[in-house]
Design a protein around this motif. Structure first.
Motif, PDB file in Angstrom:
ATOM      1  N   GLU A 198       0.838  -1.198   0.000  1.00 41.34           N
ATOM      2  CA  GLU A 198       0.000   0.000   0.000  1.00 41.34           C
ATOM      3  C   GLU A 198       0.872   1.246   0.000  1.00 41.34           C
ATOM      4  O   GLU A 198       0.515   2.261  -0.584  1.00 41.34           O
ATOM      5  CB  GLU A 198      -0.901   0.020   1.244  1.00 41.34           C
ATOM      6  CG  GLU A 198      -1.986  -1.005   1.217  1.00 41.34           C
ATOM      7  CD  GLU A 198      -2.786  -1.012   2.508  1.00 41.34           C
ATOM      8  OE1 GLU A 198      -2.501  -0.211   3.421  1.00 41.34           O
ATOM      9  OE2 GLU A 198      -3.699  -1.839   2.598  1.00 41.34           O
ATOM     10  N   ARG A 199       1.995   1.159   0.700  1.00 49.17           N
ATOM     11  CA  ARG A 199       2.921   2.287   0.799  1.00 49.17           C
ATOM     12  C   ARG A 199       4.352   1.781   0.751  1.00 49.17           C
ATOM     13  O   ARG A 199       4.640   0.676   1.196  1.00 49.17           O
ATOM     14  CB  ARG A 199       2.730   3.028   2.119  1.00 49.17           C
ATOM     15  CG  ARG A 199       1.425   3.728   2.265  1.00 49.17           C
ATOM     16  CD  ARG A 199       1.276   4.349   3.625  1.00 49.17           C
ATOM     17  NE  ARG A 199       2.250   5.420   3.843  1.00 49.17           N
ATOM     18  CZ  ARG A 199       2.490   5.952   5.033  1.00 49.17           C
ATOM     19  NH1 ARG A 199       1.874   5.529   6.095  1.00 49.17           N
ATOM     20  NH2 ARG A 199       3.360   6.931   5.161  1.00 49.17           N
ATOM     21  N   LYS A 200       5.215   2.642   0.234  1.00 51.07           N
ATOM     22  CA  LYS A 200       6.657   2.425   0.330  1.00 51.07           C
ATOM     23  C   LYS A 200       7.225   3.653   1.015  1.00 51.07           C
ATOM     24  O   LYS A 200       7.011   4.774   0.552  1.00 51.07           O
ATOM     25  CB  LYS A 200       7.282   2.282  -1.055  1.00 51.07           C
ATOM     26  CG  LYS A 200       6.859   1.047  -1.804  1.00 51.07           C
ATOM     27  CD  LYS A 200       7.517   1.025  -3.164  1.00 51.07           C
ATOM     28  CE  LYS A 200       7.020  -0.139  -3.978  1.00 51.07           C
ATOM     29  NZ  LYS A 200       7.577  -0.128  -5.340  1.00 51.07           N
ATOM     30  N   ILE A 201       7.906   3.438   2.097  1.00 49.74           N
ATOM     31  CA  ILE A 201       8.455   4.553   2.866  1.00 49.74           C
ATOM     32  C   ILE A 201       9.972   4.531   2.716  1.00 49.74           C
ATOM     33  O   ILE A 201      10.624   3.548   3.064  1.00 49.74           O
ATOM     34  CB  ILE A 201       8.030   4.453   4.346  1.00 49.74           C
ATOM     35  CG1 ILE A 201       6.506   4.445   4.430  1.00 49.74           C
ATOM     36  CG2 ILE A 201       8.629   5.595   5.139  1.00 49.74           C
ATOM     37  CD1 ILE A 201       5.965   4.149   5.790  1.00 49.74           C
ATOM     38  N   HIS A 202      10.506   5.626   2.184  1.00 47.85           N
ATOM     39  CA  HIS A 202      11.929   5.711   1.873  1.00 47.85           C
ATOM     40  C   HIS A 202      12.673   6.559   2.893  1.00 47.85           C
ATOM     41  O   HIS A 202      12.178   7.586   3.333  1.00 47.85           O
ATOM     42  CB  HIS A 202      12.128   6.350   0.494  1.00 47.85           C
ATOM     43  CG  HIS A 202      11.532   5.580  -0.625  1.00 47.85           C
ATOM     44  ND1 HIS A 202      12.243   4.658  -1.339  1.00 47.85           N
ATOM     45  CD2 HIS A 202      10.282   5.580  -1.157  1.00 47.85           C
ATOM     46  CE1 HIS A 202      11.466   4.126  -2.267  1.00 47.85           C
ATOM     47  NE2 HIS A 202      10.266   4.673  -2.176  1.00 47.85           N
ATOM     48  N   GLN A 203      13.860   6.125   3.202  1.00 51.38           N
ATOM     49  CA  GLN A 203      14.874   6.915   3.891  1.00 51.38           C
ATOM     50  C   GLN A 203      16.130   6.762   3.041  1.00 51.38           C
ATOM     51  O   GLN A 203      16.110   6.063   2.032  1.00 51.38           O
ATOM     52  CB  GLN A 203      15.088   6.392   5.315  1.00 51.38           C
ATOM     53  CG  GLN A 203      13.912   6.613   6.246  1.00 51.38           C
ATOM     54  CD  GLN A 203      13.744   8.073   6.620  1.00 51.38           C
ATOM     55  OE1 GLN A 203      14.672   8.730   7.064  1.00 51.38           O
ATOM     56  NE2 GLN A 203      12.544   8.599   6.423  1.00 51.38           N
ATOM     57  N   SER A 204      17.215   7.387   3.435  1.00 52.64           N
ATOM     58  CA  SER A 204      18.393   7.344   2.569  1.00 52.64           C
ATOM     59  C   SER A 204      18.963   5.936   2.412  1.00 52.64           C
ATOM     60  O   SER A 204      19.381   5.556   1.319  1.00 52.64           O
ATOM     61  CB  SER A 204      19.468   8.295   3.084  1.00 52.64           C
ATOM     62  OG  SER A 204      19.896   7.897   4.362  1.00 52.64           O
ATOM     63  N   HIS A 205      18.972   5.131   3.467  1.00 50.89           N
ATOM     64  CA  HIS A 205      19.554   3.795   3.391  1.00 50.89           C
ATOM     65  C   HIS A 205      18.531   2.670   3.552  1.00 50.89           C
ATOM     66  O   HIS A 205      18.809   1.537   3.194  1.00 50.89           O
ATOM     67  CB  HIS A 205      20.643   3.627   4.462  1.00 50.89           C
ATOM     68  CG  HIS A 205      21.886   4.377   4.157  1.00 50.89           C
ATOM     69  ND1 HIS A 205      21.987   5.741   4.336  1.00 50.89           N
ATOM     70  CD2 HIS A 205      23.081   3.986   3.658  1.00 50.89           C
ATOM     71  CE1 HIS A 205      23.190   6.140   3.974  1.00 50.89           C
ATOM     72  NE2 HIS A 205      23.876   5.095   3.567  1.00 50.89           N
TER      73      HIS A 205
ATOM     74  N   MET B  86      14.306   1.200   3.468  1.00 47.81           N
ATOM     75  CA  MET B  86      13.001   1.341   2.839  1.00 47.81           C
ATOM     76  C   MET B  86      12.062   0.339   3.498  1.00 47.81           C
ATOM     77  O   MET B  86      12.475  -0.768   3.858  1.00 47.81           O
ATOM     78  CB  MET B  86      13.116   1.045   1.348  1.00 47.81           C
ATOM     79  CG  MET B  86      11.866   1.230   0.574  1.00 47.81           C
ATOM     80  SD  MET B  86      12.303   1.101  -1.169  1.00 47.81           S
ATOM     81  CE  MET B  86      10.731   0.721  -1.838  1.00 47.81           C
ATOM     82  N   ALA B  87      10.803   0.746   3.668  1.00 48.89           N
ATOM     83  CA  ALA B  87       9.817  -0.150   4.264  1.00 48.89           C
ATOM     84  C   ALA B  87       8.637  -0.289   3.315  1.00 48.89           C
ATOM     85  O   ALA B  87       8.154   0.701   2.760  1.00 48.89           O
ATOM     86  CB  ALA B  87       9.350   0.376   5.604  1.00 48.89           C
ATOM     87  N   PHE B  88       8.205  -1.512   3.111  1.00 46.90           N
ATOM     88  CA  PHE B  88       6.989  -1.811   2.363  1.00 46.90           C
ATOM     89  C   PHE B  88       5.895  -2.058   3.386  1.00 46.90           C
ATOM     90  O   PHE B  88       6.087  -2.848   4.310  1.00 46.90           O
ATOM     91  CB  PHE B  88       7.175  -3.079   1.513  1.00 46.90           C
ATOM     92  CG  PHE B  88       8.185  -2.934   0.413  1.00 46.90           C
ATOM     93  CD1 PHE B  88       7.784  -2.633  -0.869  1.00 46.90           C
ATOM     94  CD2 PHE B  88       9.535  -3.114   0.661  1.00 46.90           C
ATOM     95  CE1 PHE B  88       8.713  -2.506  -1.897  1.00 46.90           C
ATOM     96  CE2 PHE B  88      10.469  -2.994  -0.350  1.00 46.90           C
ATOM     97  CZ  PHE B  88      10.048  -2.688  -1.639  1.00 46.90           C
ATOM     98  N   VAL B  89       4.746  -1.409   3.217  1.00 49.79           N
ATOM     99  CA  VAL B  89       3.667  -1.506   4.196  1.00 49.79           C
ATOM    100  C   VAL B  89       2.402  -1.954   3.489  1.00 49.79           C
ATOM    101  O   VAL B  89       2.053  -1.452   2.419  1.00 49.79           O
ATOM    102  CB  VAL B  89       3.428  -0.143   4.890  1.00 49.79           C
ATOM    103  CG1 VAL B  89       2.349  -0.253   5.943  1.00 49.79           C
ATOM    104  CG2 VAL B  89       4.709   0.386   5.491  1.00 49.79           C
ATOM    105  N   ARG B  90       1.703  -2.884   4.120  1.00 50.90           N
ATOM    106  CA  ARG B  90       0.446  -3.397   3.571  1.00 50.90           C
ATOM    107  C   ARG B  90      -0.464  -3.819   4.723  1.00 50.90           C
ATOM    108  O   ARG B  90       0.005  -4.366   5.725  1.00 50.90           O
ATOM    109  CB  ARG B  90       0.742  -4.601   2.684  1.00 50.90           C
ATOM    110  CG  ARG B  90      -0.501  -5.210   2.098  1.00 50.90           C
ATOM    111  CD  ARG B  90      -0.202  -6.502   1.388  1.00 50.90           C
ATOM    112  NE  ARG B  90      -1.460  -7.117   1.036  1.00 50.90           N
ATOM    113  CZ  ARG B  90      -1.673  -7.788  -0.056  1.00 50.90           C
ATOM    114  NH1 ARG B  90      -0.709  -7.961  -0.915  1.00 50.90           N
ATOM    115  NH2 ARG B  90      -2.842  -8.316  -0.290  1.00 50.90           N
ATOM    116  N   ALA B  91      -1.755  -3.565   4.586  1.00 49.11           N
ATOM    117  CA  ALA B  91      -2.716  -3.973   5.615  1.00 49.11           C
ATOM    118  C   ALA B  91      -2.786  -5.499   5.659  1.00 49.11           C
ATOM    119  O   ALA B  91      -2.598  -6.175   4.647  1.00 49.11           O
ATOM    120  CB  ALA B  91      -4.088  -3.392   5.316  1.00 49.11           C
TER     121      ALA B  91
END
Length: 123
Positions: free
Chosen positions: A33-40, A42-47
């Motif tokens: 549902e979402r991909k959350i980025h930081q410099s090093h 990354m998180a994939f998020v799903r319900a």
């Protein structure tokens, strides 16, 4: 008003809070549902349809060559998840390392993990 043990949420990390099977990881990677980025990181998020949030980590030897560093990242992610899980919605979260972490110190790594969890909570 007494503050009993049952009133306070337990901040534990149980097996039910982990993504364990390749199929569970695949579900999150294939349709996040979402991909959350930081410099090093990354998180994939799903319900999910479970009663609680779950977390998984796909930390490769190519990006993080030493076992000590891989375990450190996992420990930081688990610790942050453990303290935030009782406030989170039922989501599956998978962390990956985007680029080698040689040029980042532990404090910056921890800040990136905290920022990802803040973004997940804020949604």
């Amino acid at each position: 008003m007494s503050n009993t043990l049952s009133d306070t949420p337990t901040a534990s990390f149980t097996k039910q809070q982990r993504l364990l099977t390749p199929a569970a990881f695949r579900e999150v990677f294939d349709a996040p549902e979402r991909k959350i980025h930081q410099s090093h990181l990354m998180a994939f998020v799903r319900a999910n349809e479970h009663e609680q949030p779950r977390v998984g980590m796909a930390i490769t030897k190519r990006k993080v060559p030493t076992a000590v560093a891989r375990n450190l990242i996992k420990r930081y992610v688990r610790e942050e998840f453990r303290t935030k899980a009782f406030k989170m919605e039922n989501k599956d979260i998978v962390f990956i390392v985007k680029k080698p972490i040689r040029d980042i110190n532990n404090k910056e790594l921890k800040i990136q993990i905290i920022n990802i969890f803040k973004k997940i909570e804020d949604k």
